[in-house]
Write an enzyme that holds these catalytic residues in place. Structure first.
Site, PDB file in Angstrom:
ATOM      1  N   ASN A   1      -3.821   6.267  -1.185  1.00 38.81           N
ATOM      2  CA  ASN A   1      -3.540   6.277   0.252  1.00 38.81           C
ATOM      3  C   ASN A   1      -2.862   7.568   0.703  1.00 38.81           C
ATOM      4  O   ASN A   1      -3.038   7.993   1.848  1.00 38.81           O
ATOM      5  CB  ASN A   1      -2.724   5.050   0.652  1.00 38.81           C
TER       6      ASN A   1
ATOM      7  N   SER B   1       0.824  -1.211   0.000  1.00 35.34           N
ATOM      8  CA  SER B   1       0.000   0.000   0.000  1.00 35.34           C
ATOM      9  C   SER B   1       0.859   1.263   0.000  1.00 35.34           C
ATOM     10  O   SER B   1       0.357   2.334  -0.343  1.00 35.34           O
ATOM     11  CB  SER B   1      -0.873   0.034   1.255  1.00 35.34           C
TER      12      SER B   1
ATOM     13  N   HIS C   1      -1.162  -2.554  -7.193  1.00 29.09           N
ATOM     14  CA  HIS C   1      -1.874  -2.291  -5.940  1.00 29.09           C
ATOM     15  C   HIS C   1      -3.384  -2.368  -6.144  1.00 29.09           C
ATOM     16  O   HIS C   1      -3.991  -1.458  -6.718  1.00 29.09           O
ATOM     17  CB  HIS C   1      -1.454  -0.906  -5.398  1.00 29.09           C
TER      18      HIS C   1
ATOM     19  N   GLU D   1      -3.697   0.514  -8.898  1.00 25.92           N
ATOM     20  CA  GLU D   1      -2.587   1.433  -9.148  1.00 25.92           C
ATOM     21  C   GLU D   1      -1.379   0.600  -9.601  1.00 25.92           C
ATOM     22  O   GLU D   1      -0.962  -0.308  -8.873  1.00 25.92           O
ATOM     23  CB  GLU D   1      -2.218   2.208  -7.878  1.00 25.92           C
TER      24      GLU D   1
HETATM   25  N1  LIG Z   1      -6.141  -4.409   3.859  1.00 28.24           N
HETATM   26  C1  LIG Z   1      -6.282  -3.593   2.830  1.00 28.24           C
HETATM   27  O1  LIG Z   1      -7.252  -2.849   2.742  1.00 28.24           O
HETATM   28  C2  LIG Z   1      -5.234  -3.552   1.757  1.00 28.24           C
HETATM   29  C3  LIG Z   1      -5.546  -2.965   0.514  1.00 28.24           C
HETATM   30  C4  LIG Z   1      -4.590  -2.969  -0.517  1.00 28.24           C
HETATM   31  C5  LIG Z   1      -3.331  -3.515  -0.285  1.00 28.24           C
HETATM   32  N2  LIG Z   1      -3.047  -4.070   0.942  1.00 28.24           N
HETATM   33  C6  LIG Z   1      -1.710  -4.647   1.115  1.00 28.24           C
HETATM   34  O2  LIG Z   1      -1.818  -6.047   0.967  1.00 28.24           O
HETATM   35  C7  LIG Z   1      -0.818  -6.690   1.781  1.00 28.24           C
HETATM   36  C8  LIG Z   1      -1.502  -7.709   2.700  1.00 28.24           C
HETATM   37  O3  LIG Z   1      -2.472  -7.032   3.480  1.00 28.24           O
HETATM   38  P1  LIG Z   1      -3.752  -7.774   4.070  1.00 28.24           P
HETATM   39  O4  LIG Z   1      -4.719  -6.702   4.405  1.00 28.24           O
HETATM   40  O5  LIG Z   1      -4.145  -8.905   3.203  1.00 28.24           O
HETATM   41  O6  LIG Z   1      -3.141  -8.326   5.456  1.00 28.24           O
HETATM   42  P2  LIG Z   1      -3.609  -9.550   6.363  1.00 28.24           P
HETATM   43  O7  LIG Z   1      -3.162  -9.223   7.747  1.00 28.24           O
HETATM   44  O8  LIG Z   1      -5.029  -9.892   6.128  1.00 28.24           O
HETATM   45  O9  LIG Z   1      -2.722 -10.765   5.775  1.00 28.24           O
HETATM   46  C9  LIG Z   1      -1.326 -10.756   5.860  1.00 28.24           C
HETATM   47  C10 LIG Z   1      -0.764 -12.061   5.303  1.00 28.24           C
HETATM   48  O10 LIG Z   1       0.664 -12.029   5.469  1.00 28.24           O
HETATM   49  C11 LIG Z   1       1.085 -13.249   6.025  1.00 28.24           C
HETATM   50  N3  LIG Z   1       2.300 -12.998   6.804  1.00 28.24           N
HETATM   51  C12 LIG Z   1       2.420 -12.400   8.012  1.00 28.24           C
HETATM   52  N4  LIG Z   1       3.713 -12.372   8.388  1.00 28.24           N
HETATM   53  C13 LIG Z   1       4.418 -12.950   7.380  1.00 28.24           C
HETATM   54  C14 LIG Z   1       5.781 -13.235   7.188  1.00 28.24           C
HETATM   55  N5  LIG Z   1       6.691 -12.889   8.110  1.00 28.24           N
HETATM   56  N6  LIG Z   1       6.157 -13.858   6.025  1.00 28.24           N
HETATM   57  C15 LIG Z   1       5.228 -14.197   5.092  1.00 28.24           C
HETATM   58  N7  LIG Z   1       3.908 -13.960   5.238  1.00 28.24           N
HETATM   59  C16 LIG Z   1       3.524 -13.355   6.357  1.00 28.24           C
HETATM   60  C17 LIG Z   1      -0.083 -13.685   6.905  1.00 28.24           C
HETATM   61  O11 LIG Z   1       0.004 -15.076   7.161  1.00 28.24           O
HETATM   62  C18 LIG Z   1      -1.262 -13.318   6.026  1.00 28.24           C
HETATM   63  O12 LIG Z   1      -1.473 -14.338   5.053  1.00 28.24           O
HETATM   64  C19 LIG Z   1      -0.083  -5.578   2.519  1.00 28.24           C
HETATM   65  O13 LIG Z   1       1.078  -5.235   1.809  1.00 28.24           O
HETATM   66  C20 LIG Z   1      -1.099  -4.440   2.491  1.00 28.24           C
HETATM   67  O14 LIG Z   1      -0.506  -3.165   2.586  1.00 28.24           O
HETATM   68  C21 LIG Z   1      -3.969  -4.121   1.946  1.00 28.24           C
END
Ligand SMILES: NC(=O)c1ccc[n+]([C@@H]2O[C@H](COP(=O)([O-])OP(=O)(O)OC[C@H]3O[C@@H](n4cnc5c(N)ncnc54)[C@H](O)[C@@H]3O)[C@@H](O)[C@H]2O)c1
Length: 283
Positions: free
Chosen positions: A191, A120, A141, A153
């Protein structure tokens, strides 16, 4: 054409599962990899459950369900990603974790494969530079929930080739999304503009100007936003939101990006929003 047919997704959180569904619905072969097989399989089960509901509502058919799920393979083994044309990582928003993952992917994914991050806010160039193919590293993204949100994005680090950026734009378009290209700056477009607003909403509540319910109602009714700032923070995840604010503040030093203390304390307490069933609201 970009030649992308097989797509690897890393991470089985909120976004990983949405990305897998979007790519499989668009006809790509998808491999989802989580650190545990059970988590990867649970993610496929979640997509299946979504289909069951959609079929009940007449919004999907059994044939579609079978076709989409038939294109998704779940694994806990990174080696399964070797022949992917594109790998998108969507793990924890932590630069050290992501860089370590890119270094591993460099060893595993075929040399012509594109490596992408769904970060993000974090600097894509830093992930590119731990690989031996920085020209083939790009940000893709998606927004939450990925199957519903129209925008992607495509983030161009200074190291990326035009071919890589074009392939990422074509992939996003093939997924039915509106793709915009943006430079590799913290927060990209959305963001960088959204988070000062979310942060200031929490600050407004902290100083007692209004209740969180009133602030949410006001921003829905007054600005025609589909949800208020507290509901949105709970949806995004408070840990992810804090990581986004910290990255924005580190890059720009703007006080509007300085996370308000409440947010940090809630993350410390494990109140991360919908995913832990408790954030600003309870679920
Ligand atoms: N939540 C949102 O609204 C959103 C939107 C767009 C992009 N993102 C991006 O997507 C990515 C994931 O976010 P999310 O919301 O799915 O998070 P989440 O907390 O739902 O999931 C995180 C994932 O990462 C894994 N994880 C945690 N520690 C780890 C490690 N050390 N090594 C490998 N895997 C590991 C977890 O097991 C889980 O599968 C981030 O980079 C976030 O910025 C999130």
């Amino acid at each position: 054409m970009s030649g992308i047919r097989k797509v690897g997704i890393l991470g089985s959180g909120i976004m990983g599962s949405g990305l897998a569904e979007v790519a499989a619905r668009a006809g790509f072969d998808v491999v989802v990899r989580s650190r545990s097989k059970a988590a990867a399989e649970a993610m496929v089960a979640t997509i299946d459950k979504g289909f069951a509901k959609a079929i009940e509502r007449g919004k999907a058919t059994e044939d579609e369900r079978a076709a989409v799920l038939g294109r998704i393979q779940a694994t806990d083994h990174l080696g399964t990603l070797a022949d992917c044309d594109l790998v998108i990582e969507s793990v924890l928003e932590d630069l050290a974790v992501k860089k370590a993952l890119f270094a591993e992917l460099e060893q595993i994914v075929k040399p012509e494969g594109i490596l992408a991050t769904n970060t993000s806010t974090l600097p894509v160039v830093e992930m590119a530079m731990v690989t031996e193919r920085p020209d083939k590293v790009v940000g893709i993204h998606f927004f939450n929930p990925a199957p519903m949100m129209k925008l992607v994005e495509v983030v161009r680090p200074i190291t990326a080739s035009d071919e890589t950026v074009d392939a990422a734009l074509q992939f996003a378009t093939a997924c039915g999304k509106d793709a915009v290209e943006v430079k590799d700056r913290a927060g990209f477009i959305v963001n960088a503009l959204l988070f000062p607003y979310l942060n200031n909403a929490v600050r407004m509540w902290e100083v007692g100007t209004a209740s969180m319910e009133s602030i949410d109602t006001a921003m829905k009714g007054g600005c025609n936003f589909p949800m208020g700032p507290f509901a949105l923070l709970d949806l995004v995840g408070l840990d992810t939101s804090l990581a986004i604010l910290d990255a924005l503040h580190a890059e720009f030093g703007d006080p509007n990006y300085l996370a308000v203390p409440t947010l940090r304390r809630m993350v410390a307490a494990g109140r991360l929003g919908r995913k832990t069933k408790r954030g600003f609201y309870s679920y």
